[in-house]
Write an enzyme that holds these catalytic residues in place. Structure first.
Site, mmCIF file in Angstrom:
data_model
loop_
_atom_site.group_PDB
_atom_site.id
_atom_site.type_symbol
_atom_site.label_atom_id
_atom_site.label_comp_id
_atom_site.label_asym_id
_atom_site.label_seq_id
_atom_site.Cartn_x
_atom_site.Cartn_y
_atom_site.Cartn_z
ATOM 1 N N SER A 48 -45.999 -31.809 -2.128
ATOM 2 C CA SER A 48 -45.952 -30.739 -3.128
ATOM 3 C C SER A 48 -44.497 -30.362 -3.446
ATOM 4 C CB SER A 48 -46.717 -29.528 -2.583
ATOM 5 O OG SER A 48 -46.662 -28.451 -3.469
ATOM 6 N N LYS A 59 -44.244 -24.143 -0.563
ATOM 7 C CA LYS A 59 -45.349 -25.040 -0.908
ATOM 8 C C LYS A 59 -46.518 -25.020 0.091
ATOM 9 C CE LYS A 59 -44.494 -26.227 -4.256
ATOM 10 N NZ LYS A 59 -44.338 -25.270 -5.406
ATOM 11 N N HIS A 119 -39.357 -16.632 2.665
ATOM 12 C CA HIS A 119 -39.364 -17.999 3.212
ATOM 13 C C HIS A 119 -38.404 -18.087 4.399
ATOM 14 C CE1 HIS A 119 -41.860 -19.584 0.097
ATOM 15 N NE2 HIS A 119 -40.960 -19.643 -0.852
HETATM 16 P P1 A3P Z 1 -49.834 -28.625 -4.864
HETATM 17 O O1 A3P Z 1 -48.468 -28.935 -5.362
HETATM 18 O O2 A3P Z 1 -50.256 -29.513 -3.724
HETATM 19 O O3 A3P Z 1 -50.865 -28.576 -5.939
HETATM 20 P P2 A3P Z 1 -46.374 -22.239 -2.901
HETATM 21 O O4 A3P Z 1 -47.006 -21.127 -3.652
HETATM 22 O O5 A3P Z 1 -46.176 -21.952 -1.448
HETATM 23 O O6 A3P Z 1 -45.141 -22.734 -3.582
HETATM 24 O O7 A3P Z 1 -47.415 -23.448 -2.889
HETATM 25 C C1 A3P Z 1 -47.752 -24.134 -4.075
HETATM 26 C C2 A3P Z 1 -48.935 -25.032 -3.751
HETATM 27 O O8 A3P Z 1 -50.104 -24.203 -3.585
HETATM 28 C C3 A3P Z 1 -49.238 -26.005 -4.869
HETATM 29 O O9 A3P Z 1 -49.783 -27.155 -4.224
HETATM 30 C C4 A3P Z 1 -50.287 -25.219 -5.657
HETATM 31 O O10 A3P Z 1 -51.079 -26.011 -6.496
HETATM 32 C C5 A3P Z 1 -51.105 -24.651 -4.495
HETATM 33 N N1 A3P Z 1 -51.957 -23.529 -4.892
HETATM 34 C C6 A3P Z 1 -51.596 -22.379 -5.502
HETATM 35 N N2 A3P Z 1 -52.685 -21.624 -5.753
HETATM 36 C C7 A3P Z 1 -53.755 -22.302 -5.294
HETATM 37 C C8 A3P Z 1 -55.168 -22.051 -5.271
HETATM 38 N N3 A3P Z 1 -55.704 -20.963 -5.807
HETATM 39 N N4 A3P Z 1 -55.971 -22.993 -4.715
HETATM 40 C C9 A3P Z 1 -55.455 -24.115 -4.172
HETATM 41 N N5 A3P Z 1 -54.127 -24.414 -4.167
HETATM 42 C C10 A3P Z 1 -53.289 -23.513 -4.715
#
Ligand code: A3P
Length: 301
Positions: free
Chosen positions: A131, A45, A101
């Site tokens: 998140s 996240k 991870h």
């Molecule tokens: P939120 O749940 O706060 O919206 P990961 O890929 O490490 O699992 O992280 C997921 C988080 O990154 C989510 O956060 C997701 O919405 C955010 N995310 C993914 N792509 C994004 C982008 N292009 N711009 C901003 N946030 C992004």
């Protein structure tokens, strides 16, 4: 492979049995990295999927074809997940883009001596926990989230799947001084200045782009583009594994959302644990991103 209720304990860290096995985790620890590999590392996240999108776009010089036709887990498979070897074996892509991870101490032996380029993505841990909490509610391969209070305690204790955020962050960022093939970049930096962040990553990858190519990358990895791209928004995953009626993987994509979730007391408790666990970490944290107009700068820490 379903194994939705299975948890694997590996080196005192829990991993979802869905996609992780003892064997796949063990194989990751001896993975033979090639010097041309790009390894994206993050605690869940923290912006993993965003960085996968950025690296693919940079390698394609801003052309979104791959991003729009191949799922992110095939373009940049997770090293510790059971299908990784098969995906890499079937691909002729150069560079190979791999995601993990895993904490630093587990990968250190196999990374030693390798020139693989490592990109460590971190995010304000308060936003990470929020998140992750929302993701637990929709991901049927993760344990019950419980109340936010309970979840926050498990995050601070380091007992959630994937282990302690503190150990993960310190383990990887402690290497920035000694590993010149390690780039540390933050979610906040990408949020504040995506164009600048893409240039920084492309320069680190020794893949300089012309301005139009950078602009194309920016356009195709915006939150709205990614939210609507099924190759990256996880809607290809069936409802029994990720229940899309309970939320969206591309949830908000904002910095500072923790303020909508934490109580004053939870924030005070978080701060006290953070101070005590990070006393041996002298990085500067710039996690509060204000409006662009206010001209705040985010430094990579
Ligand atoms: P939120 O749940 O706060 O919206 P990961 O890929 O490490 O699992 O992280 C997921 C988080 O990154 C989510 O956060 C997701 O919405 C955010 N995310 C993914 N792509 C994004 C982008 N292009 N711009 C901003 N946030 C992004």
């Amino acid at each position: 492979m379903a194994r939705l209720d299975v948890t694997e304990r590996f080196h005192a860290i829990s991993f979802p049995g869905h996609l992780h096995t003892q064997e796949s985790l063990q194989l990751a620890l001896g993975f033979p990295f090639q010097d041309t590999d790009v390894l994206i590392v993050s605690y869940p996240k923290s912006g993993t999927t965003w960085m996968q999108e950025i690296v693919t776009l940079i390698s394609s010089r801003g052309d979104p074809h791959l991003n729009q036709t191949v799922p992110n887990w095939t373009r940049a498979p997770w090293l510790e997940q059971y299908y990784c070897a098969a995906v890499l074996g079937a691909s002729s892509a150069t560079p190979r883009v791999i995601t993990t991870h895993l904490p630093y101490h587990l990968l250190a032996p196999t990374l030693q001596g390798s020139r693989a380029k490592v990109i460590y993505v971190s995010r304000n841990p308060k936003d990470v926990v929020v998140s992750f909490y929302h993701f637990h509610k929709m991901a049927n391969f993760l344990p019950e989230a419980g109340t936010f209070e309970e979840f926050l305690n498990r995050f601070l204790e380091g007992t959630l799947n994937f282990g302690s955020w503190f150990d993960h962050f310190k383990g990887w960022t402690n290497q920035t001084a000694s590993m010149d093939n390690l780039l540390h970049i933050t979610y906040e930096e990408m949020s504040l200045d995506l164009h600048g962040a893409i240039k920084r990553v492309s320069s680190f990858l020794q893949c300089p782009l012309v301005e139009d190519e950078v602009n194309n990358c920016v356009q195709h990895c915006s939150f709205s583009k990614m939210k609507n791209n099924k190759m990256v928004n996880y809607t290809l995953i069936t409802n029994d594994i990720i229940d899309h009626s309970k939320g969206s993987f591309m949830r908000k994509g904002k910095t500072g959302d923790w303020k909508n979730m934490f109580t004053v007391e939870q924030n005070q408790y978080f701060e006290s644990v953070f101070t005590s666990k990070m006393h041996d970490c002298n990085l500067e944290f710039v996690w509060e991103v204000q409006d662009k107009e206010e001209n705040f700068s985010v430094t990579a820490v």
